[in-house]
Design an enzyme around this catalytic site. Structure first.
Site, PDB file in Angstrom:
ATOM      1  N   TYR B 152       0.830  -1.202   0.000  1.00 28.60           N
ATOM      2  CA  TYR B 152       0.000   0.000   0.000  1.00 28.60           C
ATOM      3  C   TYR B 152       0.870   1.261   0.000  1.00 28.60           C
ATOM      4  CZ  TYR B 152      -2.832   3.527   2.640  1.00 28.60           C
ATOM      5  OH  TYR B 152      -3.449   4.663   3.095  1.00 28.60           O
ATOM      6  N   ASP B 237      -0.915  -5.982   9.573  1.00 27.38           N
ATOM      7  CA  ASP B 237      -2.034  -5.095   9.314  1.00 27.38           C
ATOM      8  C   ASP B 237      -3.179  -5.963   8.794  1.00 27.38           C
ATOM      9  OD1 ASP B 237      -3.853  -3.222   8.438  1.00 27.38           O
ATOM     10  OD2 ASP B 237      -2.343  -1.863   7.630  1.00 27.38           O
ATOM     11  N   ILE B 239      -6.379  -5.125   8.342  1.00 30.70           N
ATOM     12  CA  ILE B 239      -7.475  -4.194   8.076  1.00 30.70           C
ATOM     13  C   ILE B 239      -8.542  -4.770   7.146  1.00 30.70           C
ATOM     14  CG2 ILE B 239      -6.330  -3.043   6.160  1.00 30.70           C
ATOM     15  CD1 ILE B 239      -7.482  -0.418   7.069  1.00 30.70           C
ATOM     16  N   LYS B 276     -12.449  -0.620   6.295  1.00 32.78           N
ATOM     17  CA  LYS B 276     -12.666  -1.480   5.130  1.00 32.78           C
ATOM     18  C   LYS B 276     -13.749  -2.511   5.394  1.00 32.78           C
ATOM     19  CE  LYS B 276      -9.045   0.600   3.504  1.00 32.78           C
ATOM     20  NZ  LYS B 276      -9.153   1.640   2.473  1.00 32.78           N
TER      21      LYS B 276
END
Lengths: 457, 480
Positions: B152, B237, B239, B276
């Protein structure tokens, strides 16, 4: 290799200070009128609990905003849920700058394009540090100052604080010699001074800065080519004269600022928040205001690390956009603060205790208990503080935690409790002060809850 | 605002460098979209936003819950009696009931296979704030974190900008399905050591952005044993944890640590957010979950810089402890994502666009290598500009994700309605159709296409058009 970062293992978060220790003791034994009437009364938290009813009745009159609906009843949940633009909701920024102008009697106006929204003033102050300074550099702060600054300004940024020592001889006002001394002190410590940060109205003094102090500061930063940050978080809590004068007003008045190489306008930044004026610390609404485009741009990007929730922006854009409401709120809030302060000061007087006579703002008083110290030292101050915490059962903030240069001063908050609780606090204090200052020949040993003996003579 | 050279020193290096990463192409496409955003009625020729990984598929479920639970809001008549308590609440521990509800939700998302301790949950300003916070806790300026590519783009800002931490990419490519291999990790670690760089840890995103895949248990275990061996941290992460829509099932690092022998739990940290999974990035709900007590202690104090709004905590405490709602939401979210994913994939398949097979996320990793003249990043960016400005889709080029091979693009599909998906697919089909019909060796888009495009219609209601038959009544023609 050490596992964690230096920041994680040092203590420059400042939370080993007494400011926070008192808080912890309170948590262990909190006063409750019914459940724990002997508990510790919290007077160390600068909260404004006096005007919630005004906010609640506004909510009552505006049900649409509560239900994620626009004025015409249409659901805007989706739009709000998705809104994470760090430029912020335009209607909220407009409402916020209008509110800020109104608090300043509309003597200054603010451009919504120069406002950066942050999750409270805690990140606002830290963000400004990240933008204006770095390791090896320092900001000058007048003492006494808010203990949280040690964490907010220094911890993760690496920036240092050098104190501008103020004294009771002139009600702790900032003087030119004190500024120069601080500047030299920084030099001695090999720190490059990047600016001055003041809180106006002052925490913990509870006073507004005078015009001459503000002009002095402008002269100083102009001369040294450095920044000035004015944390105006208590601007709406000014309840008596002299009224509030923002640094922005002074800038407007002066006509000697245009011809500098680096314009002074670009070096003055204001911090604001709704935590004190509106009593909404839980909503995390802070702001940085600067005319400096580079600062606004950088700070806006940094605000990604702590944006204001879109739900809150929407709610408050409606509330602060209701001008009828804001006008009456500001005035009523100030009235209530004034009444509460009068009550508190009179209670202190009955206990033979005085406070800063220039006190005209804030949610607290700067109280002088130096006459109750066994010696004019900070050790004696800590002893007294502990007695007040454990024996009198009041959590107040000792001046040393605010880096005050003279022992014996304490910050006591009065707007975060009911009138009855305040009366009880005053009663306890009166009894204690009378006993302390009795000067009677008998000495009493009082064993405290934690077995900390205090000799009362 | 004339500042001389001297006055640049008035500001910090951080304020004036570009380590915020916003000068990367990732944001250029966003800007193109901002200038000319697609709208089915008002601007049907505008740029369709496919660069934003948002989940817009389940708002109706959340809205319904909010309507049925007015007490969860402190502003409604039913809930206003809580207003002052909540409005006043700024304790950086967070509301206990909020943390309980978050722990419960995180566990449910992982099929109940692992339990989370509410006292280890820290709040932060979204995952953006969470990732920065964990860096401040684990690394000093100049230290480094290893990170598998592609990753990302926002990590450059979140992990490095104000923290001074460096990133060491660990490359993977399509030759082995972008797997993070032990060899690649060892190599990157060794090189860092040789360069005298102090490596503090490894950061992974699982499910992966931009790949849209979940890590298998063996890979996760090997990552855990790698960091254990080197005594460095592992930040996961997670998410996208609830965006897994097909097998293989999701395996969180929290499950794996229970199974790795002598696992040093002090080294493991999870980043989470509701942006998300639930689709509300605007509410700024970021979480740091650490198995390390010191990190929890320190991180909790740091969370002052980005607490979750108490109003939001209060609402979520209610919503996420509603067992029925949570179960339904997780299932339905998955189901709708799968449906949307399948629809989009089918559309791509029709024009032989391959993509990396995925089972999670809000996007797909599209392979457009065949449309590159040369397999270079230069050509990738040229193609990207055509896609943005001519095909009018904001997609994200692989190079902005630090991908080591050119030709990949991330395309988001969950941030729009079905009709817009159709429009996007039509545009893609039209574009690819033209590209593949041209003479061999010549890539049409390499020429200056402006004139040709303006005489061509993008009539989104029709099927693939022949590139040689402009329709004279096109509004585009009339406009030029």
């Amino acid at each position: 290799m050490k596992l964690l970062s230096t920041k994680a293992t040092c203590n420059s978060h400042g939370q080993d200070s007494s400011y926070f220790l008192g808080w912890q003791e309170y948590e262990k034994n909190p006063y409750d009128e019914v459940l724990n009437p002997e508990g510790i009364i919290q007077m160390g938290l600068a909260e404004n609990q006096l005007s919630f009813d005004l906010l609640e009745s506004w909510l009552d009159r505006n049900p649409n905003v509560a239900g994620f609906k626009s004025n015409d009843g249409k659901s805007i949940f989706r739009e709000l849920a998705l809104f994470q633009d760090y430029h912020g909701l335009p209607s909220f920024k407009k409402a916020l700058v209008d509110f800020m102008a109104e608090i300043r009697g509309n003597k200054v106006t603010f451009d919504p394009n120069h406002i950066v929204l942050t999750a409270g003033s805690t990140p606002a102050n830290e963000t400004l540090m990240f933008c204006l300074a770095e390791k090896g550099e320092a900001f000058l702060l007048p003492t006494p100052y808010y203990p949280g600054f040690d964490r907010d300004l220094k911890w993760r940024t690496g920036v240092e604080i050098v104190p501008i020592q103020c004294t009771s001889s002139n009600n702790f006002q900032i003087t030119e010699p004190a500024l120069q001394l601080a500047y030299q002190e920084a030099k001695k410590r090999n720190l490059r001074v990047k600016g001055v940060l003041v809180t106006n109205p002052s925490n913990p003094l509870g006073t507004t800065m005078s015009r001459s102090e503000l002009n002095l500061l402008i002269d100083f930063i102009k001369d040294k080519n450095i920044h000035l940050i004015s944390d105006e978080i208590y601007s709406g809590t000014v309840y008596s004269s002299p009224g509030f004068v923002s640094v922005m007003e002074i800038l407007k008045e002066r006509n000697d600022l245009e011809d500098c190489h680096a314009p002074v306008w670009d070096r003055v930044h204001v911090v604001y928040s709704l935590s004190k004026d509106l009593g909404l610390p839980g909503f995390r609404v802070g702001a940085i205001y600067s005319q400096n485009d580079v600062v606004v741009e950088a700070a806006t990007k940094m605000s990604s690390f702590g944006l204001v929730s879109s739900q809150t922006q929407y709610l408050l854009s409606a509330m602060l956009g209701d001008k009828k409401f804001t006008k009456s709120y500001i005035s009523e809030n100030q009235k209530r603060l004034k009444r509460r302060q009068r009550m508190f000061v009179s209670g202190l007087q009955k206990a033979g205790i005085g406070c800063l006579k220039t006190n005209n703002a804030g949610l607290f008083c700067w109280v002088d208990m130096s006459h109750l110290l066994h010696s004019n030292t900070f050790e004696a101050e800590m002893e007294l503080w502990k007695k007040i915490l454990y024996e009198v059962r009041l959590n107040i903030s000792p001046g040393s935690s605010c880096h005050c240069a003279e022992p014996g001063w304490f910050r006591m908050c009065f707007a975060n409790m009911s009138e009855d609780t305040l009366n009880l606090a005053m009663k306890r204090l009166k009894a204690f002060a009378a006993a302390e200052f009795n000067g009677s020949s008998c000495s009493k040993k009082v064993t405290l809850q934690l077995g900390f003996p205090a000799i009362v003579s | 605002m004339g500042f001389g050279g001297n006055s640049q020193q008035l500001l910090s290096k951080i304020a004036t460098n570009d380590k915020h990463g916003e000068n990367s192409p990732y944001f250029d496409g966003w800007k193109a979209y901002d200038r000319n955003p697609f709208h089915p009625k008002n601007n049907p020729q505008g740029v369709i936003q496919m660069g934003l990984a948002e989940n817009q598929l389940c708002f109706d479920l959340i809205e319904e819950w909010i309507r049925n639970n007015p007490k969860a809001s402190i502003c409604t008549p039913e809930g206003v009696h809580q207003f002052r308590n909540i409005a006043n609440f700024q304790d950086y521990h967070g509301l206990q009931k909020f943390r309980n509800a978050m722990a419960n939700f995180m566990s449910k998302v992982r099929g109940g296979r692992v339990r989370f301790d509410p006292d280890r949950i820290l709040m932060s300003g979204g995952a953006t704030g969470a990732n920065e916070l964990i860096m401040f806790c684990l690394a000093d300026p100049g230290d480094a974190f290893m990170i598998p590519t592609p990753f990302y783009p926002g990590f450059v800002r979140d992990l490095c900008w104000r923290t001074g931490v460096k990133l060491i990419p660990v490359h993977s490519d399509s030759s082995n399905n972008f797997k993070i291999t032990r060899e690649a990790l060892e190599e990157a670690y060794k090189k860092a050591k040789e360069d005298n760089i102090n490596v503090k840890g490894l950061l992974i995103t699982n499910p992966s952005n931009p790949l849209g895949t979940t890590l298998d248990k063996d890979t996760l275990k090997s990552l855990v044993s790698f960091i254990n061996e080197k005594n460095i941290h592992l930040v996961c992460d997670e998410i996208y944890a609830a965006t897994v829509f097909s097998s293989p099932n999701y395996v969180s690092v929290a499950e794996v640590i229970q199974e790795v022998e002598h696992c040093k739990r002090d080294l493991i940290h999870i980043i989470y957010s509701l942006s998300k999974d639930m689709g509300f990035p605007g509410f700024r709900v970021g979480i740091v979950y650490s198995f390390n007590d010191e990190v929890v202690n320190c991180g909790r104090k740091m969370s002052s810089f980005g607490l979750v709004c108490s109003q939001t905590q209060h609402m979520l405490a209610s919503m996420l402890s509603d067992e029925n709602f949570v179960t339904t939401f997780i299932e339905e979210n998955s189901r709708r994502l799968k449906k949307r994913h399948d629809k989009f994939m089918k559309g791509l398949e029709e024009v032989n666009i391959t993509r990396f097979p995925s089972n999670a996320g809000l996007f797909c990793w599209m392979n457009l290598k065949s449309l590159l003249k040369e397999p270079t990043f230069e050509d990738e960016l040229k193609l990207w500009r055509v896609i943005i400005h001519e095909v009018k889709l904001n997609v994200s080029p692989g190079s902005s994700f630090n991908c080591s091979e050119p030709g990949w693009f991330r395309v988001c599909f969950a941030n729009m309605d079905d009709e817009t998906v159709d429009v996007a697919l039509n545009r893609i089909r039209a574009f690819v159709g033209r590209e593949t019909k041209k003479p061999v060796g010549i890539k049409r888009w390499q020429q200056n296409l402006r004139l040709n495009f303006s005489s061509r219609i993008f009539d989104e209601t029709t099927v693939i058009m022949s590139p040689h038959s402009p329709i004279p009544t096109s509004p585009l023609v009339r406009a030029t």
